[in-house]
Design a protein around this motif. Structure first.
Motif, PDB file in Angstrom:
ATOM      1  N   SER A   2       0.827  -1.195   0.000  1.00 27.96           N
ATOM      2  CA  SER A   2       0.000   0.000   0.000  1.00 27.96           C
ATOM      3  C   SER A   2       0.861   1.244   0.000  1.00 27.96           C
ATOM      4  O   SER A   2       2.065   1.194   0.240  1.00 27.96           O
ATOM      5  CB  SER A   2      -0.924   0.012   1.231  1.00 27.96           C
ATOM      6  N   SER A   3       0.234   2.343  -0.281  1.00 28.63           N
ATOM      7  CA  SER A   3       0.967   3.602  -0.296  1.00 28.63           C
ATOM      8  C   SER A   3       1.406   3.958   1.109  1.00 28.63           C
ATOM      9  O   SER A   3       0.789   3.575   2.097  1.00 28.63           O
ATOM     10  CB  SER A   3       0.081   4.708  -0.859  1.00 28.63           C
ATOM     11  N   TYR A 181       5.795   1.965  -6.014  1.00 30.68           N
ATOM     12  CA  TYR A 181       4.873   1.150  -5.217  1.00 30.68           C
ATOM     13  C   TYR A 181       3.627   0.786  -6.012  1.00 30.68           C
ATOM     14  O   TYR A 181       3.021  -0.264  -5.793  1.00 30.68           O
ATOM     15  CB  TYR A 181       4.505   1.862  -3.906  1.00 30.68           C
ATOM     16  N   VAL A 182       3.226   1.641  -6.961  1.00 28.99           N
ATOM     17  CA  VAL A 182       2.087   1.314  -7.816  1.00 28.99           C
ATOM     18  C   VAL A 182       2.477   0.202  -8.793  1.00 28.99           C
ATOM     19  O   VAL A 182       1.701  -0.724  -9.038  1.00 28.99           O
ATOM     20  CB  VAL A 182       1.595   2.564  -8.570  1.00 28.99           C
ATOM     21  N   ALA A 185       2.519  -3.004  -6.846  1.00 27.41           N
ATOM     22  CA  ALA A 185       1.160  -3.484  -6.603  1.00 27.41           C
ATOM     23  C   ALA A 185       0.559  -4.087  -7.855  1.00 27.41           C
ATOM     24  O   ALA A 185      -0.147  -5.106  -7.799  1.00 27.41           O
ATOM     25  CB  ALA A 185       0.288  -2.332  -6.099  1.00 27.41           C
ATOM     26  N   MET A 195      -6.863  -0.978  -6.646  1.00 35.61           N
ATOM     27  CA  MET A 195      -5.754  -0.093  -7.004  1.00 35.61           C
ATOM     28  C   MET A 195      -6.137   1.376  -6.798  1.00 35.61           C
ATOM     29  O   MET A 195      -5.365   2.170  -6.260  1.00 35.61           O
ATOM     30  CB  MET A 195      -5.354  -0.327  -8.466  1.00 35.61           C
ATOM     31  N   ARG A 198      -6.840   1.938  -2.672  1.00 36.67           N
ATOM     32  CA  ARG A 198      -5.729   1.716  -1.742  1.00 36.67           C
ATOM     33  C   ARG A 198      -4.457   2.450  -2.128  1.00 36.67           C
ATOM     34  O   ARG A 198      -3.663   2.829  -1.250  1.00 36.67           O
ATOM     35  CB  ARG A 198      -5.437   0.229  -1.612  1.00 36.67           C
ATOM     36  N   HIS A 199      -4.221   2.654  -3.407  1.00 37.90           N
ATOM     37  CA  HIS A 199      -2.930   3.179  -3.834  1.00 37.90           C
ATOM     38  C   HIS A 199      -2.995   4.549  -4.507  1.00 37.90           C
ATOM     39  O   HIS A 199      -2.070   5.343  -4.351  1.00 37.90           O
ATOM     40  CB  HIS A 199      -2.268   2.182  -4.795  1.00 37.90           C
TER      41      HIS A 199
END
Length: 292
Positions: A2-3, A181-182, A185, A195, A198-199
């Motif tokens: 997650s972010s 991080y994206v 994921a 997506m 959460r991100h």
């Protein structure tokens, strides 16, 4: 994956940057106090004035300030202090309603536009069409089509504000899509709503909060302009714009009929803009680095 979450130390640094130093910046603090007082005065208006803001008493028309009428009365014999207090309620409700509506509608559209390439051209062309029409003219047209009311005014004001929220959210999503991080994921199989929520959504919160402050101020000013022109909320409902519209005919003999509601409007918008600027400086990394 997650972010990154906001740590307590980072939250403290944001508050520090909002106030300029570890001690509250006097201008920002004064704006917060002023806005809080205006909001509290609007909420507790019935306790702060014993007069009915819409009750006309012809025998009391254009009275000067006194113990019974703190700011005097208007041309209809209505208590000006009561009308300003209750008018603040209307103006703040319009500002809050328009801001909330613009964010609730614009934020999901901006997320979808930035993440799904097929939806992007459709959504953005609609937004471009809305932006091509001056906001005040679109609001007047909508109010002319629909019966004037508080809800109608809120809808008429929020629609022109939606494109700014959509474009801002879209820009943040397009930038965040390239973050490591994206990508991580995405490699782990995260898709669609997960997506987005959460991100990508967390990256849009800070700029949307700042934008909301400016929308709030603009909505209050637009409502006052519409009411002053006679195309906003019905004249029977006290709002700062209506109060100034009623007093303009008597400005030469009693300028306070316009001065006091205009002062309330000015202090409210100025306070919101100062708070918005402080939030922008605190949440904008480039600004923070320049100040650091």
């Amino acid at each position: 994956m997650s972010s990154p979450a906001l740590s307590p130390a980072y939250r403290h640094s944001i508050l520090t940057r909002i106030f300029g130093t570890s001690r509250p910046h006097i201008i920002t603090l004064a704006a917060i106090i002023m806005l809080a007082l205006i909001v509290l005065a609007a909420i507790f208006a019935p306790l702060l004035s014993a007069h009915d803001p819409v009750l006309m008493v012809p025998s009391e028309r254009l009275k000067p300030p006194s113990a019974d009428h703190l700011l005097g009365t208007d041309a209809m014999g209505r208590d000006l202090w009561a009308r300003i207090l209750f008018g603040g309620r209307v103006s703040l409700i319009v500002g809050a309603g328009a801001t909330l509506g613009a964010v609730v509608i614009g934020l999901p559209l901006g997320l979808l536009s930035g993440y799904f390439r097929r939806l992007d051209p459709v959504i953005m062309r609609i937004m471009d069409g809305l932006m091509a029409i001056p906001g005040i003219l679109l609001a007047v047209a909508l109010i002319a089509i629909i019966r004037p009311s508080l809800t109608t005014v809120i809808i008429a004001i929020l629609i022109p504000e939606i494109p700014s929220v959509v474009r801002l959210a879209r820009a943040r999503v397009l930038t965040a899509r390239e973050e490591p991080y994206v990508e991580a994921a995405r490699l782990l199989g995260t898709r669609g709503p997960t997506m987005l929520v959460r991100h990508l959504l967390p990256n849009t919160v800070a700029p949307i909060v700042v934008q909301s402050a400016y929308i709030f101020a603009a909505a209050i000013l637009t409502e006052a302009a519409l009411s002053f022109l006679g195309v906003g909320i019905s004249a029977e409902t006290p709002s700062w714009g209506n109060i100034m519209a009623d007093g303009r005919l008597y400005f030469s003999i009693k300028p306070s009929l316009i001065f006091w509601p205009a002062l309330a409007l000015t202090l409210t918008i100025l306070s919101i803009n100062i708070i918005g600027d402080a939030l922008r400086d605190a949440l904008d990394p480039k600004t923070s680095k320049r100040k650091g």
